[in-house]
Design an enzyme around this catalytic site. Structure first.
Site, PDB file in Angstrom:
ATOM      1  N   LYS A   1      12.054  -6.964  -3.325  1.00  5.48           N
ATOM      2  CA  LYS A   1      11.627  -7.111  -1.989  1.00  5.48           C
ATOM      3  C   LYS A   1      12.236  -8.134  -1.289  1.00  5.48           C
ATOM      4  O   LYS A   1      13.084  -9.129  -2.009  1.00  5.48           O
ATOM      5  CB  LYS A   1      10.084  -7.711  -2.324  1.00  5.48           C
ATOM      6  CG  LYS A   1       9.114  -7.436  -1.110  1.00  5.48           C
ATOM      7  CD  LYS A   1       8.657  -6.002  -1.213  1.00  5.48           C
ATOM      8  CE  LYS A   1       7.891  -5.751  -0.085  1.00  5.48           C
ATOM      9  NZ  LYS A   1       6.990  -4.202  -0.316  1.00  5.48           N
TER      10      LYS A   1
ATOM     11  N   ASP B   1       8.452  -3.216   5.813  1.00  8.16           N
ATOM     12  CA  ASP B   1       7.254  -3.579   5.259  1.00  8.16           C
ATOM     13  C   ASP B   1       6.251  -4.219   6.381  1.00  8.16           C
ATOM     14  O   ASP B   1       6.924  -3.972   7.499  1.00  8.16           O
ATOM     15  CB  ASP B   1       7.494  -4.528   3.967  1.00  8.16           C
ATOM     16  CG  ASP B   1       6.056  -4.790   3.320  1.00  8.16           C
ATOM     17  OD1 ASP B   1       5.678  -3.947   2.484  1.00  8.16           O
ATOM     18  OD2 ASP B   1       5.269  -5.755   3.464  1.00  8.16           O
TER      19      ASP B   1
HETATM   20  N1  GLU Z   1       7.081  -1.727   1.784  1.00 10.35           N
HETATM   21  C1  GLU Z   1       6.758  -0.689   1.088  1.00 10.35           C
HETATM   22  C2  GLU Z   1       6.028  -0.884  -0.187  1.00 10.35           C
HETATM   23  O1  GLU Z   1       5.305  -1.859  -0.338  1.00 10.35           O
HETATM   24  C3  GLU Z   1       8.042   0.558   0.820  1.00 10.35           C
HETATM   25  C4  GLU Z   1       9.227   0.019   0.290  1.00 10.35           C
HETATM   26  C5  GLU Z   1      10.138   0.841   0.381  1.00 10.35           C
HETATM   27  O2  GLU Z   1      10.221   2.187   0.972  1.00 10.35           O
HETATM   28  O3  GLU Z   1      11.402   0.844  -0.266  1.00 10.35           O
HETATM   29  O4  GLU Z   1       6.104  -0.090  -1.268  1.00 10.35           O
END
Ligand code: GLU
Length: 451
Positions: free
Chosen positions: A130, A170
C-alpha cells in the site's frame, strides 16, 4: 536445540505494540488477525517455530520519501510519500495508493497488512502493499493534482514494476490520478508496462475495474444471505460514503431489488426514505466525481431527503449495512445500535471500517458480518485480472470479467465457510477470512525457509 517462541496472544501483541509505537491503526489490524490466528496455530508447531505471523506483521520494507510540488500561486509545498511493501510470498506486492490528510505510516502499514490477506483470498498471485501521501486533493486544481502525481511518481518509479509492485487507486486516487502517475512512469522509464492498475480502457485498463469493489461487496452480501435462504429483494440498506465503492455498491443493491436509504461524506449523511434509485445514484456520481461537490447538496436536488450534519448513518434502521467510507467509521456503539434495530447483515466496502469493539459486538450477535478483507476484495481481484490481461496484451470481454468477479467473490465466501463455520448455522467470516488468507501466505513462506 532450537528455541521455539510460544508467547501467547497477549505476549505477541505486547511485542507488536512495543515495536510499533504510535501506530494504533496498524496494531488494531494485527490484533484482529492475531486473535484468530493464535487459536488456529495452537496445534501447528511449524507456524510457531518459524515465527510466521511475526514475520507477516513486519513489512518487508517501508519506503518513505519527500514529495515537493509547486501550487498554482507559486508556493513550494512539501508532502511525505510512502510505499509499504508488506509481503510478496505469493506474488508481486499489490495494493492501492491513498491521498488523504489522514494518511500516516500507521495507516499505510495497516492497509498493506490487510491487503496481504485480502489478496491471498482472491486466489490470484498477488502479495500485499500500500502507498500514499498526506496530500489533500480537496480544493486543489487539476494542474496541482497533476504536478503532485508527477512528483510522487518521480520517486516511486524506482520501487515498483509489473513483476515487483503494482499500485492502484484508493481514497483520493481514481482514474485521473492513475493517468497522471502512469504518464510520468512511462516518461521516466520509457516502458509501457502493466505497472499500475485502474488504468483507462484506451491504455491497458480493464472493464469493470471501476465497479468491481462495490459490486463485489454486494455479491458477497448475496452469498451470505443465501446461506439463510434469503436474497436482497425488498431489503433496506444503509451505506456510508459516496465515492466509487459506495455508489457502485448502491447501484448493485438497487439492481438486485434492494432499497438504499443513505449515503454520506465527511460532512454528514443524507437519508432518502423513498430510496436512492439509479437516477439519483447517477446524480451523486456526477456531483461527487466530476463536480467534486458535497453530499449535503443532495437534499436541494431531492427535497424529500434529509441531511444530518456531522453524523454517520448507523442509527437509521435497516436490514443491511455497508460501511464504504474509511477505517474506524463504525464504532462499538454504532454496532450495538445496528443490531438493536434489527440489522442482519454487514458487508464492509471500506478497509477496517469497524473498530475492534464493533467487530466483537457483531460476532457476539452472530449476524452475517463480512470483514473488508473478504467483502471488498473484488476491486483488487479485477486489478489482478487487469495484470493478466496486460501480460497477455489482450482485453477480455465484459461478460467474462463479470462472471470472473462473481466466481472470485463466491470462492472467497467458500474459503470463509471452510475456516469459519462455527456450527449451529453461524459462520464467523472474520475468522474464516483471517485463517484462509493466513494459511496461503504462511505455507508459501514455509517453502522459502528463513528469508
Ligand atoms: N485500494 C483497493 C483495495 O483496498 C484496490 C487495490 C488494488 O486494486 O490494487 O483493495
Amino acid at each position: 536445540m532450537a528455541v521455539t517462541d510460544h508467547v501467547d496472544l497477549n505476549g505477541f501483541m505486547e511485542g507488536v505494540k512495543k515495536r510499533n509505537p504510535h501506530q494504533p491503526e496498524f496494531v488494531q489490524a494485527v490484533q484482529e488477525v492475531a486473535e484468530d490466528i493464535f487459536e488456529f496455530m495452537q496445534d501447528k508447531e511449524e507456524y510457531h517455530s518459524q515465527q510466521i505471523l511475526r514475520r507477516i506483521a513486519e513489512p518487508d520494507r517501508v519506503v518513505s520519501f519527500r514529495v515537493c510540488w509547486e501550487d498554482d500561486a507559486g508556493n513550494i509545498r512539501v508532502q511525505r510519500g510512502w510505499r509499504v511493501q508488506n509481503n510478496n510470498a505469493i506474488g508481486p506486492y499489490k495494493g492501492g495508493i491513498r491521498f488523504h490528510p489522514s494518511v500516516t505510516e500507521s495507516v499505510l502499514k495497516f492497509l498493506a497488512f490487510e491487503q496481504t490477506f485480502k489478496n491471498a483470498l482472491t486466489g490470484l498471485p498477488m502479495g500485499g502493499g500500500k502507498g500514499g501521501s498526506n496530500f489533500n486533493p480537496k480544493g486543489k486544481s487539476v494542474r496541482e493534482i497533476m504536478r503532485f502525481c508527477q512528483s510522487f511518481m518521480t520517486e516511486l518509479y524506482r520501487h515498483i514494476g509489473a513483476d515487483i509492485d503494482v499500485p492502484a487507486g484508493d481514497i483520493g486516487v481514481g482514474g485521473r490520478e492513475i493517468g497522471f502517475m502512469f504518464g510520468q512512469y512511462k516518461r521516466i522509464t520509457n516502458n509501457f508496462t502493466g505497472v499500475l492498475t485502474g488504468k483507462g480502457l484506451e491504455w491497458g485498463g480493464s472493464l469493470i475495474r471501476t465497479e468491481a469493489t462495490g459490486y463485489g461487496a454486494v455479491y458477497f452480501l448475496e452469498n451470505m444471505l443465501a446461506t439463510k435462504g434469503e436474497n436482497l429483494a425488498g431489503k433496506t440498506a444503509v451505506i456510508s460514503g459516496s465515492g466509487n465503492v459506495a455508489t457502485h455498491a448502491a447501484e448493485k443493491i438497487v439492481q438486485l431489488g434492494g432499497k438504499v436509504l443513505t449515503l454520506s461524506d465527511s460532512g454528514g449523511f443524507i437519508h432518502d426514505p423513498d430510496g436512492i434509485t439509479q437516477d439519483k445514484i447517477d446524480w451523486v456520481k456526477t456531483h461527487k466525481t466530476h463536480r467534486r461537490g458535497r453530499i449535503e447538496e443532495y437534499v436541494a436536488e431531492f427535497p424529500r431527503a434529509s441531511f444530518h450534519a456531522g453524523k454517520t448513518p448507523w442509527g437509521v434502521p435497516c436490514d443491511m449495512a455497508l460501511p464504504c467510507a474509511t477505517q474506524n467509521e463504525l464504532l462499538g456503539e454504532d454496532a450495538k445500535t445496528l443490531v438493536a434495530n434489527g440489522c442482519r447483515a454487514v458487508s464492509e466496502g471500506a478497509n477496517m471500517p469497524t473498530d475492534l469493539d464493533g467487530v466483537h459486538i457483531f460476532k457476539a450477535a452472530k449476524i452475517l458480518y463480512a470483514p473488508g478483507k473478504a467483502s471488498n476484495a473484488g476491486g483488487v481481484a479485477v486489478s489482478g485480472l487487469e495484470m493478466s490481461q496486460n501480460s497477455e496484451r489482450r482485453s477480455w470481454k465484459e461478460e467474462e470479467l463479470q462472471q470472473m468477479l462473481k466466481d472470485i467473490m463466491s470462492g472467497i465466501h467458500n474459503s470463509c465457510i471452510r475456516y469459519g463455520d462455527q456450527g449451529g448455522g453461524y459462520i464467523d467470516y472474520v475468522k474464516g477470512a483471517n485463517i484462509a488468507g493466513f494459511k496461503k501466505v504462511a505455507d508459501a513462506m514455509l517453502a522459502f525457509g528463513v528469508v
